[in-house]
Motif scaffolding. Structure first.
Motif, short mmCIF file in Angstrom:
data_model
loop_
_atom_site.label_atom_id
_atom_site.label_comp_id
_atom_site.label_asym_id
_atom_site.label_seq_id
_atom_site.Cartn_x
_atom_site.Cartn_y
_atom_site.Cartn_z
N ALA A 53 0.84 -1.20 0.00
CA ALA A 53 0.00 0.00 0.00
C ALA A 53 0.87 1.25 0.00
O ALA A 53 1.91 1.30 0.67
N PRO A 54 0.47 2.29 -0.74
CA PRO A 54 1.21 3.57 -0.69
C PRO A 54 1.18 4.16 0.72
O PRO A 54 0.27 3.88 1.51
N ALA A 55 2.16 4.98 1.01
CA ALA A 55 2.22 5.61 2.33
C ALA A 55 1.06 6.56 2.56
O ALA A 55 0.62 6.76 3.69
N VAL A 102 -3.79 -1.31 -4.65
CA VAL A 102 -4.27 -2.28 -3.66
C VAL A 102 -5.80 -2.24 -3.66
O VAL A 102 -6.42 -1.32 -4.21
N ASP A 103 -6.40 -3.22 -3.03
CA ASP A 103 -7.85 -3.15 -2.79
C ASP A 103 -8.14 -1.97 -1.88
O ASP A 103 -7.44 -1.74 -0.88
N ALA A 140 -7.68 -4.34 -6.55
CA ALA A 140 -6.37 -3.99 -7.08
C ALA A 140 -6.17 -4.60 -8.46
O ALA A 140 -6.74 -5.63 -8.81
N GLY A 141 -5.31 -3.94 -9.25
CA GLY A 141 -4.93 -4.47 -10.55
C GLY A 141 -5.24 -3.50 -11.67
O GLY A 141 -5.73 -2.39 -11.45
N GLY A 161 -4.71 -7.74 -2.76
CA GLY A 161 -5.56 -8.31 -3.79
C GLY A 161 -4.85 -9.39 -4.58
O GLY A 161 -3.73 -9.80 -4.27
N ASP A 162 -5.53 -9.83 -5.63
CA ASP A 162 -4.99 -10.87 -6.52
C ASP A 162 -4.81 -10.25 -7.88
O ASP A 162 -5.75 -10.16 -8.68
#
Length: 827
Positions: free
Chosen positions: A194-196, A235-236, A318-319, A374-375
């Motif tokens: 995840a981003p900060a 990310v989700d 995510a994706g 996520g996947d």
């Protein structure tokens, strides 16, 4: 293949089968040896006293009997003979048979010596990946297709016209800092960390892009305007999508007099529908008069703030996704008088009150409340194992620092980095490579982020390794200074993949190289054909051809609204799609490169078909159509995009078009203009209007201009029946009848595009040679020298038997000494 070429190819094959004796026979038929021809027609100017053009052809200066001794000089002579550029107009000239005989004799002598003693040239030892190659490498290595333009500095374009030339791909401290930053961003996205903090990115829609029709195949049927944005959600989590509508120069939002339905979609699924416009907010200003007279304050505020609440916060997995923003298209037309389309200053001041609203920009922000990695395709590409799969026990081991680490985690990390490093470094990995990466894995894991953080840091280190960023070719130990040597199979695998895919080798190519079988003729040919059939070979269109034909400059094409009131960015995008789809079809179908000149089909949508005058084409979707009139269109010479980028915003330019033809089609680029060249007169004086041809004739009266323009202007004149945006015309902007006749430097007279095309196809080996020359320079990542001309001619001669198909040219380059060998460094 067209009928004219069907009859021509057997003759070419028969000529090629005659071998080295054929040029000699042609020379004997002409009745004169090269020296006699030179003395009669050339030495009067190119002698030791005048040295015109920096060249003397006297017998004491150069040996015509053994041209290989001064191959650089004779290659210049051959180029002039093949294009008929010398002697200059007005001087005595030999007949066509003599031109061909002398050039063929010189070529045969040079090529015979070159075949016995190949000179492959020397490429740079370190060749940095350019931005396109870097992006493709990340895509193929990590299944992560990102636009790296914001992450990396731009690449310079060399004198060869390509940005993969090693001479301009240096690496500085500032660039290295950007690569370090990019590696961190990319590795975190690939692993799913995840981003900060949430980030926000804005995607602008071009101002001159009309939004009256469906804008993209990624937007639904029945939609209008808007934009489809490929976006990688890290990310989700929840993400914000915010929309800004287009306004005029006074910041009044367009089209607010009517109600519009505006949809937001993720991968085609509707997540929010807004209703905007059509509200009664007091007395409006008079139509189109917002610049002069104001409406009620409430109306004024509404027209400037109606898009403030066009935002939605939505959960997204995510994706890679496609964010689509578009209007629901009305299937009815309003009553009233059909108004002419507006352009220029009038349009910039018009609030188009009862017209169509348009999207100006879309912003995407997040993630908010991250819910996990996520996947994603990139995680599946990276994590081919998990620690709990590697061992059932939690056995531990001690590293050099004495700390205890779960053996299962380290074993899985070793498997991941070994597999990825082999492809990233484009060679077998060593124990030292793996140990280095595992050291970074250990550091990342111990920082508190666990197994995924360790893998991320190892990936970050891998992406800044010199063996990833640089294509290295090192001289073998004991190589004689300046002597040619054969490259290793692994080095050739890298050359081949960056040539055909602009990316790293895949496992099949590396397997063949590591087994030492890649350079076996049958294996190499099979690999070339396999790679050409792969979708990644599209890079030959998107990277090679776009630069060869200067199509990257299409973004600079502008049409002045006075002579071209119908100009918009939709037309420019249609130009781009037409040429790329056309080029891709010739590559995919393995057609002859001559089809680039005389194909009887193209690709159009309604906007482009209307521009070309092709009836029966509706909608924004591109489709293949047979051309109704091959004297007006057919092949690249009739593509509007190429004609527009060689024009000015207000008029055509035979000079720009002629220069483009000489460089990209004829392979004979003109010299740079001298300093302080006078500008082309814009009129005849006294209020009279004259054609561009007449103005150029006056321009050529200047001695500094006459010599170059004698070769540049004629090919450009042949395309004068196309206006500045590539539309067909019979009269110029002043009403003067268009004269598209041209007398070429060889004395040949051609009529229009059809005549120019017919002349080019009379000598198919010349155009095939230009394509081969450009391909070879692109494949090697360096400019070509005179020592490369025998390679070009050998490839073209062999490809003639296969009608100069793309595969024949590419395979010929791949098995040439210039591609398989390299000169050692000079002492």
């Amino acid at each position: 293949m067209r009928l004219g070429r069907t009859l021509l190819v057997p003759a070419l094959v028969a000529a090629a089968a005659l071998g080295p004796a054929a040029p000699l026979a042609a020379q004997e038929a002409a009745g004169e040896a090269p020296r006699a021809v030179l003395d009669r027609y050339c030495v009067a100017c190119h002698n030791d006293r005048l040295v015109t053009g920096g060249l003397s052809l006297e017998a004491a200066a150069v040996d015509a009997a053994d041209p290989s001794r001064d191959a650089g000089v004779w290659e210049r002579v051959i180029a002039k003979l093949r294009t008929g550029a010398m002697p200059p107009p007005g001087r005595p000239r030999p007949d066509a048979a003599t031109y061909d005989a002398v050039a063929a004799r010189l070529e045969a002598d040079i090529d015979r010596v070159a075949a016995a003693n190949p000179d492959p040239g020397r490429t740079s030892t370190g060749h940095r990946l350019n931005r396109t190659e870097y992006r493709n490498a990340i895509r193929d290595l990590l299944a992560l297709d990102l636009d790296v333009t914001p992450l990396l500095p731009g690449d310079e374009t060399s004198d060869t016209g390509f940005d993969n030339n090693a001479d301009v791909l240096s690496i500085s401290t500032a660039q290295l800092e950007r690569y370090l930053s990019a590696a961190r961003t990319i590795s975190r996205l690939a692993v799913g960390l995840a981003p900060a903090a949430p980030a926000f990115e804005t995607f602008d829609v071009p101002l001159l892009l009309l939004q009256d029709d469906r804008q993209s195949e990624d937007l639904p049927l029945g939609s209008r305007g808007g934009v489809a944005i490929p976006y990688h959600f890290p990310v989700d989590g929840e993400y914000l999508v915010k929309i800004e509508l287009r306004s005029n120069w006074q910041d009044y939002i367009l089209g607010m007099g009517s109600e519009h339905l505006l949809d937001v979609r993720i991968d085609g699924e509707l997540v929010k529908r807004f209703t905007v416009g059509g509200e009664d907010r007091g007395r409006p200003a008079p139509l189109t008069f917002t610049i002069a007279e104001r409406g009620d304050p409430e109306w004024e505020a509404y027209l400037q703030t109606a898009d403030e609440d066009l935002e939605v916060r939505v959960p997204v997995e995510a994706g890679p996704r496609t964010v689509g923003v578009s209007f629901v298209r009305n299937v009815w037309e309003p009553e009233g008088i059909l108004l002419p389309r507006q352009a220029g200053e009038v349009l910039s001041n018009d609030e188009v009150y009862h017209g169509n609203a348009a999207v100006a920009a879309v912003g995407i922000g997040g993630p908010y409340e991250p819910a996990g990695p996520g996947d994603t395709p990139s995680r599946r590409a990276v994590f081919t194992c998990r620690p709990d799969d590697a061992a059932a026990d939690s056995a531990v081991e001690s590293d050099a620092g004495g700390g205890a680490r779960p053996a299962a985690e380290r074993a899985c990390a070793a498997e991941i980095v070994s597999r990825l490093a082999r492809r990233a470094y484009r060679r077998p990995v060593t124990a030292a490579d793996v140990d280095t990466l595992l050291g970074f894995f250990d550091s990342g894991r111990e920082s508190g982020g666990g197994f995924d953080a360790g893998v991320q840091l190892a990936l970050e280190r891998m992406l800044v390794d010199p063996d990833f960023l640089l294509r290295m070719e090192r001289d073998p130990a004991g190589a004689a200074p300046g002597a040619p040597y054969r490259l290793s199979d692994v080095e050739i695998a890298s050359r081949l993949s960056f040539f055909l895919w602009s990316s790293i080798p895949d496992d099949a190519l590396l397997d063949a190289a590591e087994a030492g079988r890649l350079t076996e003729p049958a294996v190499l040919d099979a690999q070339v054909r396999r790679m050409l059939a792969d979708p990644r070979a599209r890079s030959l269109v998107d990277d090679f051809a776009m630069q060869w034909l200067h199509l990257r400059n299409l973004e600079d094409v502008k049409g002045d609204p006075v002579p071209f009131p119908d100009f918009d960015d939709n037309l420019v995008e249609a130009f781009r799609h037409e040429t790329t789809l056309f080029l891709a079809s010739t590559l995919r179908e393995d057609r002859s490169v001559l089809d680039l000149l005389d194909a009887d089909y193209t690709f159009v949508n309604e906007r482009l078909a209307r521009h070309y005058g092709i009836p029966g084409v509706y909608g924004s979707r591109f489709r293949r159509v047979e051309l109704p009139d091959l004297t007006q269109r057919g092949g690249l010479l009739g593509h509007g995009g190429l004609l527009a980028l060689t024009s000015y915003p207000t008029r055509t330019s035979p000079v720009l078009r002629g220069k483009w033809l000489l460089d990209t089609i004829l392979g004979a680029p003109p010299p740079s203009p001298p300093p302080d060249v006078p500008a082309l007169p814009e009129g005849a004086g006294g209020g009279r209007t004259t054609s561009v041809r007449e103005r150029l004739e006056r321009h050529r009266q200047a001695p500094a201009c006459a010599t170059c323009h004698a070769s540049i202007d004629p090919p450009g004149f042949a395309l004068e029946q196309y206006d500045g945006l590539g539309g067909w015309r019979t009269a110029d902007e002043y009403g003067n009848p268009v004269d598209a006749t041209a007398t070429l430097p060889s004395g040949r007279r051609v009529e229009g595009m059809a005549g120019l095309r017919a002349w080019l196809l009379e000598r198919p080996e010349q155009f095939a040679g230009t394509v081969t020359e450009k391909l070879l320079s692109y494949a090697l990542g360096r400019g070509l020298a005179h020592a490369d001309r025998p390679t070009v001619r050998a490839v073209v001669r062999e490809a003639a038997a296969d009608d100069y198909r793309w595969s024949a040219l590419v395979a010929g380059i791949a098995k040439s000494p210039a591609f398989l060998m390299r000169n050692a460094a000079a002492d």
